[in-house]
Enzyme design. Structure first.
Site, PDB file in Angstrom:
ATOM      1  N   ARG A  25      16.536 -11.681  33.108  1.00  0.00           N
ATOM      2  CA  ARG A  25      17.831 -12.065  33.244  1.00  0.00           C
ATOM      3  C   ARG A  25      18.272 -12.886  32.063  1.00  0.00           C
ATOM      4  O   ARG A  25      19.444 -13.351  32.213  1.00  0.00           O
ATOM      5  CB  ARG A  25      18.180 -12.728  34.667  1.00  0.00           C
ATOM      6  CG  ARG A  25      18.017 -11.873  35.682  1.00  0.00           C
ATOM      7  CD  ARG A  25      19.172 -12.500  36.762  1.00  0.00           C
ATOM      8  NE  ARG A  25      18.971 -11.546  37.988  1.00  0.00           N
ATOM      9  CZ  ARG A  25      19.016 -11.723  39.105  1.00  0.00           C
ATOM     10  NH1 ARG A  25      19.209 -13.007  39.196  1.00  0.00           N
ATOM     11  NH2 ARG A  25      18.780 -10.888  40.285  1.00  0.00           N
ATOM     12  N   ARG A  29      24.452 -14.358  33.267  1.00  0.00           N
ATOM     13  CA  ARG A  29      25.638 -15.141  33.627  1.00  0.00           C
ATOM     14  C   ARG A  29      25.601 -16.515  32.720  1.00  0.00           C
ATOM     15  O   ARG A  29      26.620 -17.316  32.919  1.00  0.00           O
ATOM     16  CB  ARG A  29      25.681 -15.353  35.128  1.00  0.00           C
ATOM     17  CG  ARG A  29      24.787 -14.268  35.925  1.00  0.00           C
ATOM     18  CD  ARG A  29      24.684 -14.233  37.393  1.00  0.00           C
ATOM     19  NE  ARG A  29      23.478 -14.835  37.562  1.00  0.00           N
ATOM     20  CZ  ARG A  29      22.928 -14.714  38.988  1.00  0.00           C
ATOM     21  NH1 ARG A  29      23.704 -14.411  39.796  1.00  0.00           N
ATOM     22  NH2 ARG A  29      21.592 -14.942  38.879  1.00  0.00           N
ATOM     23  N   ARG A  38      32.653 -10.442  31.407  1.00  0.00           N
ATOM     24  CA  ARG A  38      32.704 -10.531  33.134  1.00  0.00           C
ATOM     25  C   ARG A  38      34.069 -10.476  33.484  1.00  0.00           C
ATOM     26  O   ARG A  38      34.489  -9.982  34.618  1.00  0.00           O
ATOM     27  CB  ARG A  38      31.734 -11.461  33.699  1.00  0.00           C
ATOM     28  CG  ARG A  38      31.527 -11.311  34.970  1.00  0.00           C
ATOM     29  CD  ARG A  38      30.220 -12.074  35.585  1.00  0.00           C
ATOM     30  NE  ARG A  38      30.859 -13.375  36.116  1.00  0.00           N
ATOM     31  CZ  ARG A  38      30.306 -14.016  36.831  1.00  0.00           C
ATOM     32  NH1 ARG A  38      29.340 -13.650  37.583  1.00  0.00           N
ATOM     33  NH2 ARG A  38      30.859 -15.154  37.607  1.00  0.00           N
ATOM     34  N   ASP A  74      20.972  -2.729  36.669  1.00  0.00           N
ATOM     35  CA  ASP A  74      20.759  -3.305  37.771  1.00  0.00           C
ATOM     36  C   ASP A  74      19.718  -2.357  38.528  1.00  0.00           C
ATOM     37  O   ASP A  74      19.953  -1.140  38.455  1.00  0.00           O
ATOM     38  CB  ASP A  74      21.971  -3.420  38.606  1.00  0.00           C
ATOM     39  CG  ASP A  74      21.433  -4.366  39.692  1.00  0.00           C
ATOM     40  OD1 ASP A  74      21.399  -3.789  40.739  1.00  0.00           O
ATOM     41  OD2 ASP A  74      21.566  -5.509  39.735  1.00  0.00           O
ATOM     42  N   TYR A 151      17.101  -3.263  50.414  1.00  0.00           N
ATOM     43  CA  TYR A 151      18.154  -3.403  50.353  1.00  0.00           C
ATOM     44  C   TYR A 151      19.041  -2.140  50.901  1.00  0.00           C
ATOM     45  O   TYR A 151      19.876  -2.184  51.813  1.00  0.00           O
ATOM     46  CB  TYR A 151      18.919  -3.525  48.878  1.00  0.00           C
ATOM     47  CG  TYR A 151      18.537  -4.490  48.056  1.00  0.00           C
ATOM     48  CD1 TYR A 151      19.457  -5.609  48.321  1.00  0.00           C
ATOM     49  CD2 TYR A 151      17.504  -4.914  47.105  1.00  0.00           C
ATOM     50  CE1 TYR A 151      19.261  -7.006  47.505  1.00  0.00           C
ATOM     51  CE2 TYR A 151      17.387  -6.203  46.439  1.00  0.00           C
ATOM     52  CZ  TYR A 151      18.240  -7.119  46.764  1.00  0.00           C
ATOM     53  OH  TYR A 151      17.985  -8.280  46.215  1.00  0.00           O
TER      54      TYR A 151
END
Length: 342
Positions: A25, A29, A38, A74, A151
């Site tokens: 990652r 973020r 973003r 993703d 998921y």
């Protein structure tokens, strides 16, 4: 030819002066430049717009100079391509409004033409390769079939994935059909990524540790093995199973080039369990990047000494946290670059 091929050499088990470093990652973020993007674009717009995905991919490289880039994307673009709706809700995470809970739900799930359904990923790879200009390798990735199933069946993130496990244990035929469709799609997807230019691929089994060793073999690893078998001759495959220390021995014999290790498994145990002849990757606790930079540098040096500089890729034991200060991430990378064998 890639100018800095340290990462690829470590995957081959070659002798190196220092181990390579990248962070799971790393494109994300915790970076102020990512947050600016973003603010303007929602999550899947960022994934689906090659110019944005490639820009986000190279942001951490420009800032820190890691030895490998990992494509911004993703794992849930795969179920989207398979005709399963996936939303990314702010302050909630992934949400799948129509979870797969029965044979009937499976009818609408397809194995897509990945070049068509996921062509935007291949375009992002090409745009990123251009930006990287053969300086460092580019990693492509996919979720493991089991992690994607979690998921698809649960419909959202979970601490237990109880509904996913329930499907496997009460309707195993449905579970295996879904797992096979995900596997077939993932193989085609990773092959297309390699063709588009990635130099290595990683399979993330983020929820593998939810399963017992026996169930892991049945519902996860046999499908990861299919992926490795199909892809390993085209590019090196890294397998990262979070919480899957019990499978390191099987994984080491799978044909994978390297195995990711999380922070709950020591370097010594990881070397022992994997047989000592395969490249390992990890295993710094992401929360430890909140420690003072001077402490981070000491811990990184100790970690490299514990794993050994060869057959080793320095990384975190899971993805970097959004609240990590940029200077702490820099301390992590710099400590590896400054490493000298004692």
């Amino acid at each position: 030819m890639i100018k800095n091929d340290l990462f690829l050499r470590a995957l081959k088990g070659e002798t190196v002066d220092r181990p390579p470093v990248w962070m799971m990652r790393q494109a994300g973020r915790y970076l102020p430049e990512f947050m600016e993007i973003r603010e303007k674009y929602d999550f899947f717009t960022r994934c689906r717009t090659p110019e944005l995905a490639s820009e986000i991919t190279v942001q951490p490289i420009q800032r820190y100079g890691m030895d490998a880039a990992i494509l911004f994307s993703d794992i849930l673009v795969v179920p989207q391509a398979m005709n399963i709706e996936v939303q990314m809700k702010p302050n909630f995470g992934p949400y799948l409004p129509h979870p797969i809970r029965s044979e009937k739900d499976l009818e609408n799930v397809i194995v897509p033409d990945v070049e068509d359904a996921l062509g935007y990923v291949m375009e992002a790879i090409k745009a990123t390769k251009e930006k990287l200009n053969e300086e460092i390798p580019l990693i492509g990735f996919a979720g493991s079939p089991w992690t994607i199933l979690c998921y698809c069946v649960q419909g959202q993130g979970s601490k237990t994935f109880d509904k996913a496990k329930e499907l496997c244990f009460t309707q195993p035929v449905v579970a295996h059909k879904l797992l096979q469709k995900i596997t077939d799609t993932t193989i085609a997807y990773l092959k297309a990524k390699i063709k588009a230019g990635v130099n290595a691929v990683q399979v993330f089994d983020s929820w593998g540790g939810m399963l017992s060793p026996t169930d892991y073999q049945e519902f996860s690893f046999q499908y990861i093995q299919q992926i490795i078998d199909a892809v390993k001759d085209e590019a090196p495959v890294i397998v990262f199973g979070k919480g899957c220390w019990f499978s390191l021995n099987d994984m080491a014999r799978s044909g994978a080039a390297a195995l990711g290790v999380d922070w709950t498994c020591s370097a010594r145990n990881a070397r022992y369990l994997s047989g000592g002849n395969i490249t390992l990757q990890g295993n710094f606790d992401p929360a430890r990047l909140l420690s003072p930079p001077s402490e981070i540098k000491k811990m990184v040096t100790r970690m490299i000494n514990d794993f050994g500089k060869d057959r080793y890729v320095v990384n975190l034991g899971h993805g970097i946290l959004p609240n990590v200060p940029v200077e702490n991430a820099k301390a992590f990378i710099d400590a590896v670059k400054a490493y000298k064998q004692p």
